[in-house]
Design a protein around this motif. Structure first.
Motif, PDB file in Angstrom:
ATOM      1  N   GLY A  86       2.968  -5.287 -11.994  1.00  0.00           N
ATOM      2  CA  GLY A  86       3.547  -6.275 -11.064  1.00  0.00           C
ATOM      3  C   GLY A  86       2.446  -7.078 -10.396  1.00  0.00           C
ATOM      4  O   GLY A  86       1.817  -6.616  -9.438  1.00  0.00           O
ATOM      5  N   LYS A 110      -9.904  -5.773  -9.521  1.00  0.00           N
ATOM      6  CA  LYS A 110      -9.142  -4.662  -8.939  1.00  0.00           C
ATOM      7  C   LYS A 110      -8.610  -3.760 -10.055  1.00  0.00           C
ATOM      8  O   LYS A 110      -8.366  -4.227 -11.187  1.00  0.00           O
ATOM      9  CB  LYS A 110      -7.964  -5.191  -8.115  1.00  0.00           C
ATOM     10  N   HIS A 147      -7.070   7.201   2.491  1.00  0.00           N
ATOM     11  CA  HIS A 147      -7.197   7.516   3.913  1.00  0.00           C
ATOM     12  C   HIS A 147      -5.960   8.312   4.313  1.00  0.00           C
ATOM     13  O   HIS A 147      -4.920   7.725   4.645  1.00  0.00           O
ATOM     14  CB  HIS A 147      -7.284   6.217   4.733  1.00  0.00           C
ATOM     15  N   ALA A 179      -0.868   3.842   1.140  1.00  0.00           N
ATOM     16  CA  ALA A 179      -0.076   3.968   2.373  1.00  0.00           C
ATOM     17  C   ALA A 179      -0.435   2.845   3.350  1.00  0.00           C
ATOM     18  O   ALA A 179      -0.490   3.047   4.546  1.00  0.00           O
ATOM     19  CB  ALA A 179      -0.299   5.341   3.005  1.00  0.00           C
ATOM     20  N   ARG A 197       9.561  -9.138  -1.273  1.00  0.00           N
ATOM     21  CA  ARG A 197       9.681  -9.540  -2.690  1.00  0.00           C
ATOM     22  C   ARG A 197       8.818  -8.666  -3.577  1.00  0.00           C
ATOM     23  O   ARG A 197       9.127  -8.416  -4.731  1.00  0.00           O
ATOM     24  CB  ARG A 197       9.418 -11.028  -2.885  1.00  0.00           C
ATOM     25  N   GLY A 206       2.664 -10.280  -9.098  1.00  0.00           N
ATOM     26  CA  GLY A 206       3.079 -11.148  -8.007  1.00  0.00           C
ATOM     27  C   GLY A 206       2.959 -12.615  -8.362  1.00  0.00           C
ATOM     28  O   GLY A 206       1.852 -13.121  -8.527  1.00  0.00           O
ATOM     29  N   ASN A 228      -3.114   9.102  -0.434  1.00  0.00           N
ATOM     30  CA  ASN A 228      -3.802   7.897   0.015  1.00  0.00           C
ATOM     31  C   ASN A 228      -5.266   8.223   0.242  1.00  0.00           C
ATOM     32  O   ASN A 228      -5.603   9.332   0.673  1.00  0.00           O
ATOM     33  CB  ASN A 228      -3.167   7.361   1.314  1.00  0.00           C
ATOM     34  N   THR A 249      -2.406  -0.114  -3.832  1.00  0.00           N
ATOM     35  CA  THR A 249      -3.677   0.025  -3.107  1.00  0.00           C
ATOM     36  C   THR A 249      -4.553  -1.207  -3.363  1.00  0.00           C
ATOM     37  O   THR A 249      -4.234  -2.041  -4.202  1.00  0.00           O
ATOM     38  CB  THR A 249      -4.468   1.257  -3.579  1.00  0.00           C
ATOM     39  N   SER A 250      -5.685  -1.235  -2.670  1.00  0.00           N
ATOM     40  CA  SER A 250      -6.685  -2.294  -2.898  1.00  0.00           C
ATOM     41  C   SER A 250      -7.858  -1.736  -3.691  1.00  0.00           C
ATOM     42  O   SER A 250      -8.986  -2.200  -3.536  1.00  0.00           O
ATOM     43  CB  SER A 250      -7.197  -2.823  -1.559  1.00  0.00           C
ATOM     44  N   HIS A 305       0.073  -1.550   4.352  1.00  0.00           N
ATOM     45  CA  HIS A 305       1.173  -2.379   4.865  1.00  0.00           C
ATOM     46  C   HIS A 305       2.367  -2.459   3.901  1.00  0.00           C
ATOM     47  O   HIS A 305       3.518  -2.360   4.308  1.00  0.00           O
ATOM     48  CB  HIS A 305       0.632  -3.788   5.154  1.00  0.00           C
ATOM     49  N   GLN A 306       2.076  -2.641   2.606  1.00  0.00           N
ATOM     50  CA  GLN A 306       3.167  -2.823   1.637  1.00  0.00           C
ATOM     51  C   GLN A 306       3.938  -1.533   1.365  1.00  0.00           C
ATOM     52  O   GLN A 306       5.071  -1.564   0.878  1.00  0.00           O
ATOM     53  CB  GLN A 306       2.625  -3.308   0.280  1.00  0.00           C
ATOM     54  N   ASP A 310      -3.975  -7.450  -8.137  1.00  0.00           N
ATOM     55  CA  ASP A 310      -3.537  -8.845  -8.196  1.00  0.00           C
ATOM     56  C   ASP A 310      -4.724  -9.797  -8.203  1.00  0.00           C
ATOM     57  O   ASP A 310      -4.591 -10.971  -7.884  1.00  0.00           O
ATOM     58  CB  ASP A 310      -2.611  -9.156  -7.006  1.00  0.00           C
ATOM     59  N   MET A 324       1.283  -2.007  -8.648  1.00  0.00           N
ATOM     60  CA  MET A 324       1.582  -3.176  -7.816  1.00  0.00           C
ATOM     61  C   MET A 324       0.380  -3.705  -7.045  1.00  0.00           C
ATOM     62  O   MET A 324       0.426  -4.797  -6.497  1.00  0.00           O
ATOM     63  CB  MET A 324       2.694  -2.818  -6.816  1.00  0.00           C
ATOM     64  N   GLY A 325      -0.704  -2.940  -6.982  1.00  0.00           N
ATOM     65  CA  GLY A 325      -1.809  -3.344  -6.115  1.00  0.00           C
ATOM     66  C   GLY A 325      -2.772  -4.332  -6.749  1.00  0.00           C
ATOM     67  O   GLY A 325      -3.395  -5.129  -6.058  1.00  0.00           O
TER      68      GLY A 325
HETATM   69  P1  NAD Z   1      -3.455  -2.700   3.115  1.00  0.00           P
HETATM   70  O1  NAD Z   1      -4.818  -3.220   3.405  1.00  0.00           O
HETATM   71  O2  NAD Z   1      -2.475  -2.600   4.221  1.00  0.00           O
HETATM   72  O3  NAD Z   1      -3.557  -1.250   2.433  1.00  0.00           O
HETATM   73  C1  NAD Z   1      -4.509  -0.997   1.430  1.00  0.00           C
HETATM   74  C2  NAD Z   1      -4.223   0.333   0.773  1.00  0.00           C
HETATM   75  O4  NAD Z   1      -5.195   0.548  -0.250  1.00  0.00           O
HETATM   76  C3  NAD Z   1      -4.338   1.499   1.726  1.00  0.00           C
HETATM   77  O5  NAD Z   1      -3.433   2.505   1.299  1.00  0.00           O
HETATM   78  C4  NAD Z   1      -5.786   1.964   1.529  1.00  0.00           C
HETATM   79  O6  NAD Z   1      -5.968   3.311   1.883  1.00  0.00           O
HETATM   80  C5  NAD Z   1      -5.892   1.755   0.030  1.00  0.00           C
HETATM   81  N1  NAD Z   1      -7.265   1.587  -0.444  1.00  0.00           N
HETATM   82  C6  NAD Z   1      -8.183   0.694  -0.008  1.00  0.00           C
HETATM   83  N2  NAD Z   1      -9.323   0.811  -0.730  1.00  0.00           N
HETATM   84  C7  NAD Z   1      -9.092   1.785  -1.633  1.00  0.00           C
HETATM   85  C8  NAD Z   1      -9.885   2.374  -2.659  1.00  0.00           C
HETATM   86  N3  NAD Z   1     -11.118   1.956  -2.910  1.00  0.00           N
HETATM   87  N4  NAD Z   1      -9.340   3.370  -3.388  1.00  0.00           N
HETATM   88  C9  NAD Z   1      -8.074   3.784  -3.159  1.00  0.00           C
HETATM   89  N5  NAD Z   1      -7.293   3.271  -2.210  1.00  0.00           N
HETATM   90  C10 NAD Z   1      -7.791   2.281  -1.457  1.00  0.00           C
HETATM   91  O7  NAD Z   1      -2.912  -3.608   1.929  1.00  0.00           O
HETATM   92  P2  NAD Z   1      -1.397  -3.855   1.494  1.00  0.00           P
HETATM   93  O8  NAD Z   1      -0.893  -5.083   2.159  1.00  0.00           O
HETATM   94  O9  NAD Z   1      -0.620  -2.604   1.583  1.00  0.00           O
HETATM   95  O10 NAD Z   1      -1.620  -4.263  -0.040  1.00  0.00           O
HETATM   96  C11 NAD Z   1      -2.014  -3.284  -0.977  1.00  0.00           C
HETATM   97  C12 NAD Z   1      -2.432  -3.980  -2.263  1.00  0.00           C
HETATM   98  O11 NAD Z   1      -1.321  -4.673  -2.817  1.00  0.00           O
HETATM   99  C13 NAD Z   1      -3.529  -5.026  -2.069  1.00  0.00           C
HETATM  100  O12 NAD Z   1      -4.446  -4.901  -3.129  1.00  0.00           O
HETATM  101  C14 NAD Z   1      -2.791  -6.342  -2.168  1.00  0.00           C
HETATM  102  O13 NAD Z   1      -3.619  -7.391  -2.615  1.00  0.00           O
HETATM  103  C15 NAD Z   1      -1.724  -5.976  -3.182  1.00  0.00           C
HETATM  104  N6  NAD Z   1      -0.525  -6.824  -3.163  1.00  0.00           N
HETATM  105  C16 NAD Z   1       0.059  -7.079  -4.354  1.00  0.00           C
HETATM  106  C17 NAD Z   1       1.195  -7.857  -4.397  1.00  0.00           C
HETATM  107  C18 NAD Z   1       1.871  -8.122  -5.709  1.00  0.00           C
HETATM  108  O14 NAD Z   1       2.764  -8.965  -5.775  1.00  0.00           O
HETATM  109  N7  NAD Z   1       1.525  -7.408  -6.741  1.00  0.00           N
HETATM  110  C19 NAD Z   1       1.737  -8.386  -3.220  1.00  0.00           C
HETATM  111  C20 NAD Z   1       1.127  -8.066  -2.000  1.00  0.00           C
HETATM  112  C21 NAD Z   1      -0.014  -7.272  -1.987  1.00  0.00           C
END
Ligand code: NAD
Length: 334
Positions: free
Chosen positions: A305, A239, A174, A148, A123, A307, A172, A211-212, A150-151, A235, A232-233
């Motif tokens: 976005g 952040k 990493h 890069a 979603r 969420g 990314n 990203t987070s 999970h999402q 939330d 999208m990151g």
């Molecule tokens: P994940 O932990 O699998 O991946 C995190 C990503 O962020 C990786 O690419 C990592 O390298 C990067 N990252 C971490 N710290 C960083 C920093 N300080 N600077 C730059 N990059 C950094 O998490 P995920 O499941 O892929 O989720 C990513 C983000 O999306 C999270 O913040 C999560 O809360 C958010 N999210 C948002 C929604 C929404 O509806 N908007 C839904 C799900 C997840």
């Protein structure tokens, strides 16, 4: 307790849909349609999200909460409950865990329990895909991916279906994680290149940040006119993914304005006085043709976005229907 599969007559039936059944029955197109419809219903005030609960529980370093809402138009009532358990990786489980609970809006009776992990990724990707479908330039050729985790692969696959992208560029923090994106591109025969952030902005017509991060990763000056960017990151309060000055250059859209200004990417531009709440357009208004989206090829469009719970309920409701119709749901008579 009687247990049966769909097809046997049961009273007070509760449909249980596992993670693996969700993956079998629910695809990107179903998710796109469900999310587009629920954003449209939210903008018409036919669907509303209730206040989010999110708490550190003081155990296992976990953040637990729930998001709930009611879609009057789609007759979907329920909540998504779950959160973030950082120690789960050690147990071979995803850190983000969620389950969606649906109720009959006519009686309050429990209707369905649906696994929420796969559906959350689906979603969230559908949300940015809807934004690209409605806001990106039709001639967009290069997609930039920031993140890069999970999402990201879900985001990438859904985005690639919205325009005739000829190339993907990605960055990314990493870099060792970038091969997950490269593998998707290889499977879809789309050229892939790892680049730095400035080069990513210079090349991209559409950018997704997922990203987070807690600081701006993209400078406003790097983003070229005509770009669509889906943030999208972000939330959670604190952040951040992009330079707040970008909000002064962009037309800003969101899933839900209240979340955008409090816990979404717009929180920083609001705090800095760069934009006002009224500058942010619910994307549902664009879907409903009530307000304009992009008006010319030079516009920068930014989708925040954040969420919302209604997204989870929308995809869970479709997944439960599909699972029942394909005889894959477990039905309990409670
Ligand atoms: P994940 O932990 O699998 O991946 C995190 C990503 O962020 C990786 O690419 C990592 O390298 C990067 N990252 C971490 N710290 C960083 C920093 N300080 N600077 C730059 N990059 C950094 O998490 P995920 O499941 O892929 O989720 C990513 C983000 O999306 C999270 O913040 C999560 O809360 C958010 N999210 C948002 C929604 C929404 O509806 N908007 C839904 C799900 C997840």
């Amino acid at each position: 307790m009687p247990v049966s599969h769909q097809g046997n007559a049961v009273t007070n039936a509760v449909t249980i849909v596992s993670e693996s059944v969700c993956e079998q029955v629910m695809g990107r197109q179903d998710a796109f349609t469900a999310i587009e419809n629920v954003f449209a219903a939210m903008a018409k005030k036919d669907a509303c999200n209730f206040p989010v609960v999110r708490e550190a529980i003081g155990h296992a370093d976990a953040i637990y909460g729930f998001k709930s809402g009611f879609d009057r138009e789609g007759k979907v009532l329920g909540l998504k409950s779950g959160g973030y358990w950082p120690g789960n990786t050690r147990l071979n489980l995803t850190n983000h865990q969620s389950t969606i609970v649906l109720f009959d809006p006519d009686t309050g009776r429990l209707k369905s329990l649906v696994g929420g992990n796969y559906l959350t990724a689906l979603r969230t990707a559908a949300s940015s895909a809807v934004s690209i479908a409605h806001l990106a330039r039709k001639d967009s050729k290069v997609l930039g991916m920031v993140g890069a985790g999970h999402q990201s692969t879900f985001q990438l696959r859904a985005a690639l279906e919205q325009r005739n992208f000829e190339k993907v560029v990605a960055w990314n923090l990493h870099p060792e994680s970038l091969p997950v994106l490269a593998a998707v591109c290889e499977a879809l025969s789309v050229p892939f290149e790892a680049v730095n952030r400035k080069a990513l902005c210079a090349q991209s017509d559409v950018i997704i940040t997922i990203t987070s991060a807690f600081e701006a990763l993209l400078d406003s000056d790097w983003v070229k006119p005509g770009t669509h960017i889906a943030c999208m990151g972000t939330d959670t309060p604190g952040k951040q993914e992009v330079d707040p000055r970008l909000f002064a250059r962009a037309k800003v859209f969101t899933d839900e304005v209240v979340q955008s200004i409090t816990l979404g990417e717009a929180q920083h531009a609001m705090a800095g006085g760069i934009i006002k709440e009224t500058d942010i357009v619910p994307i549902g208004d664009v879907i409903n043709n009530a307000r304009p989206g992009r008006t010319n090829d030079e516009d920068i469009t930014l989708f925040d976005g954040t969420g919302v719970g209604l997204q989870d309920l929308a995809v869970a409701s479709v997944a439960a229907e599909l699972a029942v119709s394909e005889n894959l749901a477990l039905v309990l008579d409670l």
